[in-house]
Design an enzyme around this catalytic site. Structure first.
Site, PDB file in Angstrom:
ATOM      1  N   HIS A 179      66.507  40.692 -28.839  1.00  0.00           N
ATOM      2  CA  HIS A 179      65.829  41.784 -29.567  1.00  0.00           C
ATOM      3  C   HIS A 179      65.558  41.404 -31.034  1.00  0.00           C
ATOM      4  O   HIS A 179      65.477  42.271 -31.894  1.00  0.00           O
ATOM      5  CB  HIS A 179      66.633  43.087 -29.533  1.00  0.00           C
ATOM      6  CG  HIS A 179      67.157  43.445 -28.179  1.00  0.00           C
ATOM      7  ND1 HIS A 179      66.493  44.273 -27.315  1.00  0.00           N
ATOM      8  CD2 HIS A 179      68.279  43.045 -27.523  1.00  0.00           C
ATOM      9  CE1 HIS A 179      67.187  44.389 -26.197  1.00  0.00           C
ATOM     10  NE2 HIS A 179      68.272  43.651 -26.275  1.00  0.00           N
ATOM     11  N   GLU A 224      50.128  28.844 -36.964  1.00  0.00           N
ATOM     12  CA  GLU A 224      49.397  30.126 -36.869  1.00  0.00           C
ATOM     13  C   GLU A 224      48.164  29.969 -36.001  1.00  0.00           C
ATOM     14  O   GLU A 224      47.869  30.795 -35.137  1.00  0.00           O
ATOM     15  CB  GLU A 224      48.949  30.592 -38.258  1.00  0.00           C
ATOM     16  CG  GLU A 224      50.074  31.048 -39.161  1.00  0.00           C
ATOM     17  CD  GLU A 224      49.557  31.276 -40.584  1.00  0.00           C
ATOM     18  OE1 GLU A 224      48.926  32.311 -40.820  1.00  0.00           O
ATOM     19  OE2 GLU A 224      49.776  30.405 -41.448  1.00  0.00           O
ATOM     20  N   LYS A 236      51.867  29.003 -52.850  1.00  0.00           N
ATOM     21  CA  LYS A 236      51.965  29.131 -51.399  1.00  0.00           C
ATOM     22  C   LYS A 236      51.816  27.841 -50.620  1.00  0.00           C
ATOM     23  O   LYS A 236      51.056  26.960 -50.969  1.00  0.00           O
ATOM     24  CB  LYS A 236      50.929  30.147 -50.904  1.00  0.00           C
ATOM     25  CG  LYS A 236      51.283  31.545 -51.364  1.00  0.00           C
ATOM     26  CD  LYS A 236      50.618  32.584 -50.527  1.00  0.00           C
ATOM     27  CE  LYS A 236      51.219  32.621 -49.134  1.00  0.00           C
ATOM     28  NZ  LYS A 236      50.481  33.536 -48.281  1.00  0.00           N
ATOM     29  N   SER A 279      46.978  28.018 -50.693  1.00  0.00           N
ATOM     30  CA  SER A 279      46.148  29.205 -50.850  1.00  0.00           C
ATOM     31  C   SER A 279      45.180  28.957 -51.995  1.00  0.00           C
ATOM     32  O   SER A 279      45.511  28.308 -52.975  1.00  0.00           O
ATOM     33  CB  SER A 279      47.047  30.402 -51.167  1.00  0.00           C
ATOM     34  OG  SER A 279      46.317  31.388 -51.860  1.00  0.00           O
TER      35      SER A 279
END
Ligand code: ARG
Length: 458
Positions: free
Chosen positions: A156, A290, A283, A277
């Site tokens: 979970h 992804e 970043k 970025s």
């Protein structure tokens, strides 16, 4: 030269129709397979005396030189020639004259295109098996380094019990092992030969399908010509296996994204696999996992697309079947690209052992072990579970973890507690006692890796 099928027509094809029905913009990817199929077919025609052997030889030479021209990028494929089959046939006739027109004897584009697809998927499937293995090797390489590295194990997405990081990685090894089995098994059905089925009913010529199968390396011949020209199950199977592989890649990618976040910091992806970025200089984005996660969507789409094309399609060939190609190419190329990136990305990631270890010291993932402790001291498991629940609640309320509680505090809940509880609660101990087959103890994980390597070397 006019259309190869132009005899019955009195008008030119409407330009829009030509563009709409042509498959050459995408099926030119099958040029190699189409020529291989033709070479085998014409060889058989010559051997069976259906056309003179010298004509067969001439056609073979013509096909070889067309293949070289295509390899050198010298061929301009034409929309008005509709598809790869007619483009090549037309090139052949231009090259060697009317003899080229004998190639299509005893054959139809329907059995021809099906054969091309089988040949294409045979090569792709074989290549993909190798690429899946490369990912498996990368997982084993990392796993071997991290048999003793502990990480919280989750259910979970809540901390459940600590596990060996190698154990976690190896879970993916077995997913890919099943994928590999599926790919290998699918080759059985990919290796059915449709060629020799004609348009749908067979042919009047005394062809030898076994010979063609032998020349092209097929194991089985479709026993029913109508099935042969309209079957796309082998592509459905490929798209389905591909979707499952991408599901596995996507799940692993999701973990890599999570683990490399500021919140987890369990791993760091190599700089060469990340991007920055355009606005936030601090970043480092995990774009590769992804995108792997994102690309899974198109492979599901390709599967659903072809299932829908096939549903309700009457026998035998229908032009709808031309829609089988782009999805197949796309899934094959998506898989190739994804697996090729995944292997080196796994190999090059840095594992932050200390962060993982610290995480384990700050949770209650050793609670089950106190229950087991009380059980070995004679308390029924249900009662033990109740006692531990109370201890955990007490610890949370007093802002402590189980290892920080004093023996007297434990003994307030049960007189069965002794000094040995601290040994039982140590995460290394928690992991090492899960020594059942397939469990997370270092001993079992080492055995598991050995088994995995045996599978790979088979
Ligand atoms: N381009 C066609 C396809 O991909 C080849 C088969 C055409 N057959 C036909 N009878 N029109 O399906």
């Amino acid at each position: 030269m006019s259309k190869l099928w132009g005899g019955r027509f009195t008008k030119e094809t409407n330009k829009l129709v030509e563009e709409f029905t042509a498959s050459i913009p995408f099926d030119q990817k099958l040029a190699k397979e189409d020529i291989a199929g033709s070479l085998a077919h014409v060889q058989m025609l010559g051997e069976c005396g259906i056309i003179p052997m010298e004509d067969a030889e001439k056609i073979k030479q013509g096909l070889h030189s067309i293949k070289e021209m295509i390899d050198r990028n010298e061929v301009e494929f034409l929309i008005e020639d509709e598809d790869i089959h007619m483009n090549i046939e037309k090139l052949l006739i231009e090259k060697i004259g009317p003899t080229g027109g004998k190639l299509h004897t005893g054959r139809s584009r329907n059995d021809q295109v099906a054969t091309d697809m089988h040949l294409y998927l045979r090569t792709k499937t074989t290549d993909l098996i190798k690429l899946v293995e490369d990912v498996q090797k990368a997982l084993i390489q990392q796993a071997k380094e991290h048999i003793d590295t502990l990480i919280p194990g989750y259910t979970h997405l809540q901390r459940a019990q600590p596990v060996s990081f190698a154990h976690h990685l190896m879970a993916y090894f077995w997913m890919f092992e099943r994928d590999k089995e599926r790919l290998i098994d699918s080759l059985k059905r990919i290796n059915w030969l449709p060629l020799g089925s004609g348009a749908l009913a067979g042919t009047t010529f005394p062809i030898n399908r076994d010979r063609v199968a032998e020349l092209l390396g097929f194991e089985t011949i479709y026993p029913n010509s109508m099935d042969a020209v309209s079957d796309r199950d082998f592509i459905l199977e490929f798209l389905s296996i591909g979707s499952i592989i991408m599901t596995h890649i996507s799940r692993l990618s999701e973990e890599l994204v999570l683990w490399s976040s500021q919140e987890f910091q369990f791993i760091e992806l190599d700089d060469s696999f990340c991007t920055g970025s355009s606005i936030m200089p601090q970043k480092k984005n995990p774009d590769v996992p992804e995108l792997l996660r994102g690309k899974t969507g198109r492979t599901y789409g390709n599967l659903i697309g072809l299932l829908t094309v096939l549903k309700g399609l009457p026998l035998a060939y229908n032009k709808d079947l031309q829609e089988d190609k782009e999805g197949m190419f796309d899934t094959a190329e998506t898989l190739e690209g994804s697996l090729k990136l995944l292997a080196p990305m796994i190999k090059s990631m840095t594992v932050n052992k200390d962060v993982m270890r610290k995480a384990i010291n700050h949770d209650f993932s050793n609670a089950t072990d106190i229950a087991d402790y009380l059980v070995t001291k004679g308390l029924p498991f249900r009662e033990a579970h109740e006692v531990i629940g109370k201890i955990v609640l007490y610890a949370i309320q007093s802002n402590k973890f189980l290892l920080n509680l004093k023996l007297e505090e434990y003994q307030q809940f049960s007189s069965l507690f002794g000094e040995d509880i601290y040994e039982v609660l140590a995460p290394e101990h928690v992991v090492s006692v899960r020594n059942s087959f397939g469990g997370t103890s270092p001993e079992q994980v080492s055995e598991q890796i050995k088994l995995a390597e045996e599978k790979l070397n088979k």
